[in-house]
Every structure is written in C-alpha cells, then in structure tokens.
Write an enzyme that holds these catalytic residues in place. Structure first.
Site, mmCIF file in Angstrom:
data_model
loop_
_atom_site.group_PDB
_atom_site.id
_atom_site.type_symbol
_atom_site.label_atom_id
_atom_site.label_comp_id
_atom_site.label_asym_id
_atom_site.label_seq_id
_atom_site.Cartn_x
_atom_site.Cartn_y
_atom_site.Cartn_z
ATOM 1 N N ASP A 82 -48.080 101.712 11.547
ATOM 2 C CA ASP A 82 -48.452 102.819 10.662
ATOM 3 C C ASP A 82 -47.701 104.067 11.129
ATOM 4 O OD1 ASP A 82 -49.744 103.602 12.949
ATOM 5 O OD2 ASP A 82 -51.739 103.667 12.085
ATOM 6 N N ASP A 125 -54.513 95.107 5.870
ATOM 7 C CA ASP A 125 -54.747 95.093 7.318
ATOM 8 C C ASP A 125 -56.124 95.664 7.569
ATOM 9 O OD1 ASP A 125 -53.874 98.082 7.026
ATOM 10 O OD2 ASP A 125 -54.723 97.900 9.043
ATOM 11 N N CYS A 132 -61.798 76.448 12.440
ATOM 12 C CA CYS A 132 -61.249 77.208 13.576
ATOM 13 C C CYS A 132 -61.663 76.582 14.909
ATOM 14 C CB CYS A 132 -61.677 78.673 13.512
ATOM 15 S SG CYS A 132 -63.315 79.009 14.188
ATOM 16 N N CYS A 144 -65.447 77.120 15.740
ATOM 17 C CA CYS A 144 -66.399 76.290 14.990
ATOM 18 C C CYS A 144 -66.229 74.809 15.291
ATOM 19 C CB CYS A 144 -66.277 76.559 13.496
ATOM 20 S SG CYS A 144 -66.981 78.174 13.054
ATOM 21 N N HIS A 182 -62.743 83.152 15.312
ATOM 22 C CA HIS A 182 -63.404 82.724 14.071
ATOM 23 C C HIS A 182 -63.194 83.734 12.938
ATOM 24 C CE1 HIS A 182 -66.258 81.280 11.165
ATOM 25 N NE2 HIS A 182 -66.691 82.522 11.083
#
Lengths: 383, 383
Positions: B109, B281, B321, B324, B350
């Site tokens: 940025d 983002d 993921c 998990c 996750h």
C-alpha cells in the site's frame, strides 16, 4: 553388536516389558551406543533427542514442522496436562497422540519434577505429594498410583515412575529421596495396567556415586524396559554430571535404553552419548528461540544484536534447516524487533534442527566407528 | 471472454503499463470476472484474496504454510516497513520478496491509510503529510514522491498511489480529498522509475456517487495498469458499499484489474465479486485467529467457548485445511487456554484457507457460469 534374539524372548515374559517394546542395540563404540527402541507408535532411533511439548504442543511449531525436522520422540508433561486440559479429557479425545496429532513415539514424565519444583507450596510425605496448582492455586495430590493413572490416560508410549528429585549436594536429602524413589517405583510398577506403555525407572542419588549405585541396583532388579537418570543438570557442575554418568552407565543393563532427563545443550548431548546415554529431552531449543537465541554447532547467536541488522547471511551457512535455507539474520532480527510470532517459529525450527541433526550425525558416527573423533572435534570447536 | 491482444499491444507503450504486466480477462458472468494478472513474479489468478503481512510477515504463519495454502498475492504495509526495519534495509537485502522469502506476487500500500489513521499526530498539507511514528514518536513526512520511493525500495509487484482516505459521510472533506488524491496520483505516476512494478490509482469519494464518478474519470485518463477502490469498509453500511461498487464498476476499464482495499469478510468477498472486483486484501483472517475466532462458510466460531471443551470435531467437517484435517475443537480450545502460540497458527491457517478456498470456488463458478447461483446460496447460508 546385534542383540541375541533369545535374550529378548526371555525378557518379553516379564510384566514390565510389554510385547510392544524392545530395544535393539545396533552399534557400540566404547560406551556410545546406537540402537532402535521399538514402540507401538514406531521405532525410535537412538541416540535420540526429544523436543518438549509441555502442554501438548512443542511451542511455536506445528506437528508437520516437527515431522519435517525428523523428530522421533516428543515429551509432554504430566503435571501440566493433568491441570489443563485434564488427563481425562485427553483420554476422551483418544489420548495424547491423537489429541495433539503426533503419530510417532511419545513420552510423558511423572509430574514429580514439576511438583517438587513448586517449593513452598508443596508438602511431601511417604505416600505422595500435595501441591497447589500454578494456574489457580487449587490443592492437588500426586501419588505414584495417581501419576501412573494420569499417564495411562495420556497414553504416551514411554511413561515414567514417580520419583523424588533432591538437591544434588544434599547427602541426607538424597539418601531419603533415593529410598522414597525406590518405594514409589515399586508402587508405580504395581499400579500400571496398560501393556502398550513402557514404564521407565528413574535412578536418583544426587552427586553421590554410592547412592547412584544403590539406586541402579535396586531399580534393575525390577527389570524396567528402560531406565532414566534423573537429578542431573539441576545445579551440579558438568564434571560432576559426567562422573555420575560414568558410575551409572556400566551398571545399567545393555539391552535397555537409558534416558538422561532434562539435558539438551549440544555439548551435553555429545558428552552424554560418550557416556552411554540413548535418549535426551530438553526445552532448551524452543525456549532459547523465544529468547531470540540461535543454537549453532559452535555456540549461540543472539539475533537481537545490532550487528545482525544488515546481515544477509543465514544463522549458519552450513545448516540445512528451513530457516537457514530461506531467511537472513537481518530478517530474523527484524521479526524479533517487530514482535512477530514467526521469529519464535523460525528460531525454534533452526534450534530443533541443530539438535536433531546432531543426533543423526552422532548415530552415523557410532555406526562408522568414528564417534570418539567426532566428539573430540565437536567439543573442541565449541566457543 | 479472451481479450484482444492488439489492445494490450497498444497499452504496453504507455508509461504506466510496464511490459511485465498485463491483465487477461478469462471469463465473465454478469459483473463477476475471472482473469489473470501477469506480474514479474508470476501470474495472479483473479478473483484473488491477499493475506496481509503488515511487517513483512503474515502473522503466525510461515511462507511455506502460505504456499501450501495456495496464496497468490501477499500485501505488506509501506508505513510499517518504512519505520521498521526501513525500506533502504529491505532494498539492501534484495527487496521484499527476497527479504521475507515470498517468490510470488506482492503488493504494497502507499502508507497513506496508516498515516491518516494516526489522528491527532499527523498534519496534512497539499504537498504531503507529517506524522509521528507509533513506535518512538519521531516525526516523519510522506509525500507522493516519498511513498513511491519507499515502495520502489520495497519492490513489490503492485504498488499504490499515495491517496487521502476521508471519513465516508463527510461531503466537504471528500471533495477536498478526491482532488488531493488526484493531484497526488499524477505526482506518483511521475515519480515512478521502475518498470517492474505496476502502479495502481486509487478511486476515492466516500459514499458520494458523483465524487466516485469524478474520481474514476480522472484516474482512468492516467491509464493506470490497475485501479483500487479506497475509502470503503471504513464505517459506511454494507448497502452503501455495494452501491458505490455498482457506481464504480461499469466506469472502470474492463482490461484492468480492480482492487477493493481492506475488505475480507466472506460475504464481502462474494458481494465484491458480484460487483466486478478482482482483488481483495484484509487482516481479518489472521487477526480473528489471534482473537480465537474461526471463520467458516456459514459464520464464526469463538473457540474459547466452554461448549467446545469436549468437542472432538474439527472447526469445519468439510474443510480441507491442515487444521481441520488434524485437530479437534477441543485441542484448539486447549491451546488457546494454555496460551500456546500454535493456536494462532492453526486458526490462521484455517481462516486463510477458508478465504482462499472461497476465491478458488468463486473463480471456478464464474468459469462455469454458475456464480450468481453460488453467490445466492452462499449469502443465504450465512448466519
């Protein structure tokens, strides 16, 4: 140095040496040993260093990072897990291996060391120890039976007898502590019900060779599947530690693994293997990481030092770990200054790799009958 | 919906559209777009969500974990890196990609948003902004030229024009801020020297359609290789945000990527893509992780809740993921209670996976011309 299978066949019938376990001595150079300890969660190649996951997590690294590092054994702490989240919860979740997602060998300590460290808030008697939780001050009591019960709930492959670790120089205290440790070892062996866990006895006796000898003699009669050497690295000098290892080593049975508790500085690992030790554990690599220090083969770096601010080199140019392959000292120093959690992760990965790689090299050197030279060079290069 | 190569050929000669970049629109369903933004560090598949690495580290995850998650673009903050470790140090270390070991596309940025957020300690004039460091209170000054200079030192693929982000409902402030943003955009384009970075213009104008229209018209004349929509998700309502996206979207050139800054809640991603946005983002996934919250496709879970203490299920049974696939809610809750750093890492993994996977599904749905239905179902299932 292959073991005679008949010896193991005979040993397997003893109550403390469950079918799931046996130790195979593969190579020997002087006192240094290379072997395999077979456990229900796979073989542990020795000499081995066990990273510590006090609260069912090796701080700041994930199980898959530990797997990539080639860790063979993880230690977790009975005292901490008993208090939080509770051993019954861990059992309900399928045991420690499943709870923390570590499918390889695990070891739990007995809780004794932590409880005895709570000076001022604990009270010892012949039957056990009453103590207060460091979390909420609540009163709890550990006995040998309770420790085994907790460790059975946790479900590690290697569990430890509940012992008393005395100040190393206090003769009278050590005399009493050795007797208590022995009586508790008998009670632990009697309390044990699971056949998929190996209970190790713990040799105590401070810096006193005769007490250590007495302790080994008593415990080996109980024929544990492995023996730990406790009460070292607790304030005595290095020569005193080495002397005790030299007393204990020839007395311990060759066909059982020996575990030096709480020891993990690189030079101590080399010195331990030189004196017959097979297994080590220590919080050092991950604790140093959280204090911004990197372990190397020659010494330690404190990455906060301004001298590293513009340093494009890795911690150790010869290191093959993820951290050294990808990150500069300048970046690590930035992460530390910026208080980024990644600093502890990357330093832990490096520090753990340093010790695990050292153990792999030591093992190979023993097989190749050049460990004495390796050790001499290694110790000579330490700053 | 393949673009005409002649159009890009023509565009390539313009100063703000370096050879290294071009955007290829691959599929379109109503306003939703799927494309590829080619950068010197590889192609970025859009729609894309960019995890934020404020201080050159996506908090609590390593670059290889981000790689495994399939992150395509990482954002880092100019204000923070300028202050610490300094953009010149980053340049000396080979630029941000090399410094933080992220070989894929990156975005910085302009520093404007952070500086304007330092209410009370910053002073704006037509030339730039004087502000005090949040670290040590030292005075610093950003101008459009300075912001570009810093971003060139950092070396991200996508860099942003220095803009002024005004409070969304303040008409007069927004009128002034839009003019200033435009004048600064011209100065940023003029200050830029590197051809391997794409400078995006930023559309401002608060919740006022006419100001937004004016801003798009001005900036598109400068022919930036991409356009950001700033000043949203800063206090206005969701319907107001959607209305502004609907004003801006048809006015922006089809052959340039559109980037909605600072937006990352799952429903906002879906709503953004529905209104023509290509890039997003947000710190949300990693920040929520540090506050013990898990993002799911249907809502949020706070894993501190006692209800999860004995819960053997993963956060989301359908999630693929690492967290998990390997850890229970009970374990995550334990890590949080025990203040283990691994909690933030596993929750970040996750949460990032949830958003990155959502973007992959959205992209596929656009290709398969079923995104409208996908969006309707997704938004209908949110709790």
């Amino acid at each position: 140095m292959n073991s005679n299978p008949d010896i193991f066949q005979a040993t397997l019938s003893l109550p403390n040496f469950p079918d799931n376990f046996h130790f195979e001595l593969e190579a020997l150079q002087n006192r240094a040993r290379a072997g395999i300890f077979y456990t229900p969660h796979g073989p542990l190649l020795t000499p081995a260093f066990a990273p510590v996951g006090t609260q069912a997590s090796v701080k700041s690294v994930s199980p898959d990072q530990l797997e990539q590092l080639g860790a063979g054994l993880i230690l977790s702490n009975t005292y901490h897990l008993y208090l939080r989240p509770g051993d019954e919860l861990v059992a309900e979740m399928g045991g420690l291996h499943h709870f923390m997602n570590w499918p390889h060998p695990m070891l739990t300590d007995s809780g004794g060391y932590q409880v005895f460290s709570l000076a001022g808030t604990r009270k010892i008697d012949e039957d056990g120890v009453t103590f207060k939780s460091h979390i909420d001050g609540a009163a709890h009591r550990f006995t040998p039976e309770k420790s085994i019960n907790i460790q059975e709930n946790l479900g590690a492959d290697i569990i430890m007898a509940f012992d008393e670790c005395a100040p190393p120089y206090d003769r009278l205290y050590n005399e009493r502590a050795v007797l208590r440790t022995h009586s508790w070892a008998v009670r632990c062996a009697g309390a044990k019900t699971r056949s998929d866990q190996a209970l190790f006895g713990i040799v105590q006796g401070g810096i006193f060779p005769d007490l250590r000898q007495q302790s080994v003699e008593f415990l080996t009669q109980l024929d544990f599947p492995g023996y730990a050497i406790g009460g070292l690295s607790v304030g005595e000098t290095k020569p005193e530690m080495h002397a005790i290892l030299e007393v204990v080593d020839p007395l311990l049975p060759e066909n059982k693994p020996r575990y030096l508790m709480g020891v993990g500085a690189p030079e101590d690992l080399v010195n331990g293997v030189l004196r017959g030790v097979d297994i080590f554990d220590c919080v050092l690599p991950t604790r140093l990481a959280r204090h911004n220090a990197a372990l190397t083969r020659t010494g330690r770096l404190n990455l906060v030092n301004a001298g590293y601010a513009h340093d494009p080199d890795p911690i150790d140019a010869e290191c093959t770990c993820y951290t050294c392959q990808n990150f500069s000292r300048a970046y690590l120093r930035h992460l530390i200054n910026a208080k980024e959690m990644l600093a502890a992760t990357l330093l832990s990965i490096h520090n753990l790799h340093t010790l695990l790689q050292l153990m792999r090299e030591i093992r190979l050197a023993i097989f190749e009958h050049r460990f004495d030279r390796y050790a001499q060079e290694f110790l000579g290069n330490r700053r």
